[in-house]
Design a protein around this motif. Sequence first.
Motif, PDB file in Angstrom:
ATOM      1  N   ILE A   1       0.878  -1.172   0.000  1.00  0.00           N
ATOM      2  CA  ILE A   1       0.000   0.000   0.000  1.00  0.00           C
ATOM      3  C   ILE A   1       0.919   1.227   0.000  1.00  0.00           C
ATOM      4  O   ILE A   1       1.729   1.389   0.910  1.00  0.00           O
ATOM      5  CB  ILE A   1      -0.916   0.067   1.245  1.00  0.00           C
ATOM      6  N   LEU A   2       0.805   2.068  -1.002  1.00  0.00           N
ATOM      7  CA  LEU A   2       1.622   3.283  -1.037  1.00  0.00           C
ATOM      8  C   LEU A   2       1.372   4.139   0.202  1.00  0.00           C
ATOM      9  O   LEU A   2       0.243   4.217   0.691  1.00  0.00           O
ATOM     10  CB  LEU A   2       1.310   4.105  -2.288  1.00  0.00           C
ATOM     11  N   HIS A   3       2.408   4.792   0.680  1.00  0.00           N
ATOM     12  CA  HIS A   3       2.265   5.593   1.900  1.00  0.00           C
ATOM     13  C   HIS A   3       1.244   6.717   1.724  1.00  0.00           C
ATOM     14  O   HIS A   3       0.578   7.095   2.679  1.00  0.00           O
ATOM     15  CB  HIS A   3       3.623   6.143   2.352  1.00  0.00           C
ATOM     16  N   THR A   4       1.082   7.209   0.515  1.00  0.00           N
ATOM     17  CA  THR A   4       0.120   8.284   0.264  1.00  0.00           C
ATOM     18  C   THR A   4      -1.324   7.790   0.268  1.00  0.00           C
ATOM     19  O   THR A   4      -2.245   8.597   0.310  1.00  0.00           O
ATOM     20  CB  THR A   4       0.414   8.965  -1.083  1.00  0.00           C
ATOM     21  N   GLU A   5      -1.504   6.474   0.239  1.00  0.00           N
ATOM     22  CA  GLU A   5      -2.843   5.885   0.203  1.00  0.00           C
ATOM     23  C   GLU A   5      -3.093   4.982   1.402  1.00  0.00           C
ATOM     24  O   GLU A   5      -4.014   4.158   1.396  1.00  0.00           O
ATOM     25  CB  GLU A   5      -3.003   5.088  -1.094  1.00  0.00           C
ATOM     26  N   ILE A   6      -2.288   5.138   2.461  1.00  0.00           N
ATOM     27  CA  ILE A   6      -2.293   4.176   3.558  1.00  0.00           C
ATOM     28  C   ILE A   6      -3.621   4.085   4.297  1.00  0.00           C
ATOM     29  O   ILE A   6      -4.111   2.996   4.554  1.00  0.00           O
ATOM     30  CB  ILE A   6      -1.116   4.429   4.538  1.00  0.00           C
TER      31      ILE A   6
ATOM     32  N   SER B   1      13.799   3.605   3.805  1.00  0.00           N
ATOM     33  CA  SER B   1      14.633   4.153   4.873  1.00  0.00           C
ATOM     34  C   SER B   1      13.911   4.351   6.195  1.00  0.00           C
ATOM     35  O   SER B   1      14.549   4.527   7.221  1.00  0.00           O
ATOM     36  CB  SER B   1      15.199   5.506   4.436  1.00  0.00           C
ATOM     37  N   GLY B   2      12.594   4.360   6.173  1.00  0.00           N
ATOM     38  CA  GLY B   2      11.812   4.625   7.378  1.00  0.00           C
ATOM     39  C   GLY B   2      11.075   5.952   7.344  1.00  0.00           C
ATOM     40  O   GLY B   2      10.201   6.197   8.161  1.00  0.00           O
ATOM     41  N   ARG B   3      11.405   6.804   6.392  1.00  0.00           N
ATOM     42  CA  ARG B   3      10.751   8.104   6.316  1.00  0.00           C
ATOM     43  C   ARG B   3       9.291   7.982   5.888  1.00  0.00           C
ATOM     44  O   ARG B   3       8.391   8.476   6.551  1.00  0.00           O
ATOM     45  CB  ARG B   3      11.502   9.039   5.367  1.00  0.00           C
ATOM     46  N   ARG B   4       9.057   7.330   4.761  1.00  0.00           N
ATOM     47  CA  ARG B   4       7.668   7.194   4.273  1.00  0.00           C
ATOM     48  C   ARG B   4       6.836   6.318   5.190  1.00  0.00           C
ATOM     49  O   ARG B   4       5.651   6.582   5.404  1.00  0.00           O
ATOM     50  CB  ARG B   4       7.655   6.646   2.851  1.00  0.00           C
ATOM     51  N   SER B   5       7.446   5.281   5.755  1.00  0.00           N
ATOM     52  CA  SER B   5       6.684   4.451   6.699  1.00  0.00           C
ATOM     53  C   SER B   5       6.346   5.268   7.941  1.00  0.00           C
ATOM     54  O   SER B   5       5.274   5.099   8.524  1.00  0.00           O
ATOM     55  CB  SER B   5       7.433   3.164   7.046  1.00  0.00           C
ATOM     56  N   GLY B   6       7.218   6.186   8.340  1.00  0.00           N
ATOM     57  CA  GLY B   6       6.909   7.073   9.461  1.00  0.00           C
ATOM     58  C   GLY B   6       5.752   8.000   9.153  1.00  0.00           C
ATOM     59  O   GLY B   6       4.880   8.237   9.993  1.00  0.00           O
ATOM     60  N   ILE B   7       5.737   8.529   7.937  1.00  0.00           N
ATOM     61  CA  ILE B   7       4.629   9.378   7.508  1.00  0.00           C
ATOM     62  C   ILE B   7       3.325   8.575   7.527  1.00  0.00           C
ATOM     63  O   ILE B   7       2.290   9.048   7.996  1.00  0.00           O
ATOM     64  CB  ILE B   7       4.899   9.951   6.104  1.00  0.00           C
ATOM     65  N   ALA B   8       3.387   7.340   7.037  1.00  0.00           N
ATOM     66  CA  ALA B   8       2.202   6.488   6.992  1.00  0.00           C
ATOM     67  C   ALA B   8       1.731   6.114   8.403  1.00  0.00           C
ATOM     68  O   ALA B   8       0.530   6.096   8.676  1.00  0.00           O
ATOM     69  CB  ALA B   8       2.492   5.230   6.174  1.00  0.00           C
ATOM     70  N   VAL B   9       2.666   5.817   9.300  1.00  0.00           N
ATOM     71  CA  VAL B   9       2.303   5.502  10.689  1.00  0.00           C
ATOM     72  C   VAL B   9       1.598   6.703  11.318  1.00  0.00           C
ATOM     73  O   VAL B   9       0.567   6.556  11.979  1.00  0.00           O
ATOM     74  CB  VAL B   9       3.554   5.097  11.513  1.00  0.00           C
TER      75      VAL B   9
ATOM     76  N   ALA C   1      -0.101   9.031   9.824  1.00  0.00           N
ATOM     77  CA  ALA C   1      -1.433   9.167   9.220  1.00  0.00           C
ATOM     78  C   ALA C   1      -2.403   8.148   9.816  1.00  0.00           C
ATOM     79  O   ALA C   1      -3.561   8.481  10.100  1.00  0.00           O
ATOM     80  CB  ALA C   1      -1.338   8.993   7.703  1.00  0.00           C
ATOM     81  N   LEU C   2      -1.932   6.920  10.009  1.00  0.00           N
ATOM     82  CA  LEU C   2      -2.797   5.899  10.603  1.00  0.00           C
ATOM     83  C   LEU C   2      -3.150   6.235  12.049  1.00  0.00           C
ATOM     84  O   LEU C   2      -4.298   6.076  12.475  1.00  0.00           O
ATOM     85  CB  LEU C   2      -2.139   4.521  10.522  1.00  0.00           C
ATOM     86  N   ARG C   3      -2.183   6.702  12.798  1.00  0.00           N
ATOM     87  CA  ARG C   3      -2.456   7.094  14.193  1.00  0.00           C
ATOM     88  C   ARG C   3      -3.470   8.226  14.247  1.00  0.00           C
ATOM     89  O   ARG C   3      -4.372   8.226  15.081  1.00  0.00           O
ATOM     90  CB  ARG C   3      -1.163   7.482  14.904  1.00  0.00           C
ATOM     91  N   GLU C   4      -3.327   9.185  13.336  1.00  0.00           N
ATOM     92  CA  GLU C   4      -4.278  10.295  13.287  1.00  0.00           C
ATOM     93  C   GLU C   4      -5.682   9.797  12.942  1.00  0.00           C
ATOM     94  O   GLU C   4      -6.683  10.364  13.380  1.00  0.00           O
ATOM     95  CB  GLU C   4      -3.825  11.334  12.267  1.00  0.00           C
ATOM     96  N   ALA C   5      -5.757   8.710  12.179  1.00  0.00           N
ATOM     97  CA  ALA C   5      -7.045   8.130  11.797  1.00  0.00           C
ATOM     98  C   ALA C   5      -7.597   7.189  12.878  1.00  0.00           C
ATOM     99  O   ALA C   5      -8.657   6.600  12.701  1.00  0.00           O
ATOM    100  CB  ALA C   5      -6.906   7.379  10.475  1.00  0.00           C
ATOM    101  N   GLY C   6      -6.850   7.025  13.979  1.00  0.00           N
ATOM    102  CA  GLY C   6      -7.355   6.223  15.094  1.00  0.00           C
ATOM    103  C   GLY C   6      -6.769   4.837  15.249  1.00  0.00           C
ATOM    104  O   GLY C   6      -7.164   4.091  16.138  1.00  0.00           O
ATOM    105  N   TYR C   7      -5.823   4.471  14.412  1.00  0.00           N
ATOM    106  CA  TYR C   7      -5.173   3.165  14.544  1.00  0.00           C
ATOM    107  C   TYR C   7      -4.146   3.255  15.670  1.00  0.00           C
ATOM    108  O   TYR C   7      -3.343   4.185  15.715  1.00  0.00           O
ATOM    109  CB  TYR C   7      -4.522   2.744  13.215  1.00  0.00           C
ATOM    110  N   THR C   8      -4.192   2.301  16.585  1.00  0.00           N
ATOM    111  CA  THR C   8      -3.403   2.420  17.808  1.00  0.00           C
ATOM    112  C   THR C   8      -2.163   1.536  17.865  1.00  0.00           C
ATOM    113  O   THR C   8      -1.252   1.816  18.636  1.00  0.00           O
ATOM    114  CB  THR C   8      -4.276   2.099  19.033  1.00  0.00           C
ATOM    115  N   GLU C   9      -2.106   0.486  17.087  1.00  0.00           N
ATOM    116  CA  GLU C   9      -1.000  -0.480  17.183  1.00  0.00           C
ATOM    117  C   GLU C   9      -0.160  -0.490  15.913  1.00  0.00           C
ATOM    118  O   GLU C   9       0.003  -1.522  15.269  1.00  0.00           O
ATOM    119  CB  GLU C   9      -1.560  -1.881  17.466  1.00  0.00           C
ATOM    120  N   VAL C  10       0.360   0.653  15.530  1.00  0.00           N
ATOM    121  CA  VAL C  10       1.166   0.757  14.315  1.00  0.00           C
ATOM    122  C   VAL C  10       2.611   1.099  14.665  1.00  0.00           C
ATOM    123  O   VAL C  10       2.862   1.934  15.529  1.00  0.00           O
ATOM    124  CB  VAL C  10       0.578   1.773  13.314  1.00  0.00           C
TER     125      VAL C  10
END
Length: 116
Positions: free
Chosen positions: A59-64, A85-93, A95-104
């Motif tokens: 899943i692309l980080h921009t569409e996570i 490198s961890g940058r885009r996965s950090g951005i995606a994490v 975004a998920l946390r902001e959307a309410g996902y707690t275990e990312v």
Amino acid sequence: MRRLLLLLIAPMLLACGGDKFPAVDTELALAKLAAGAAVIDVRTAKERESGVLPNAIPILHTEIVAGVTDLGVSKDQSLVLYCRSGRRSGIAVAALREAGYTEVTNGGGYAELHEA
């Protein structure tokens, strides 16, 4: 004059840094993967040609958020995300946390996870 300028912009620079994107935690990511966390590869299709982790969901980080929602993932399911490198996965994490996902977890880069 330079000192005054630095004093004026320093607070802005500090506000831009910090915990905006979750830090890479490879050890935690490996522990969560061993415990059955789902793994998501947020790299591009071209990047995935070099290899992917077993069972990784692309899943692309921009569409996570939309991608995880479309999969029906519960907001408390354990997820480990990685990229190059961890940058885009950090951005995606973030975004998920902001959307309410707690275990990312930001697993960081593919190479480090693959080698471990």
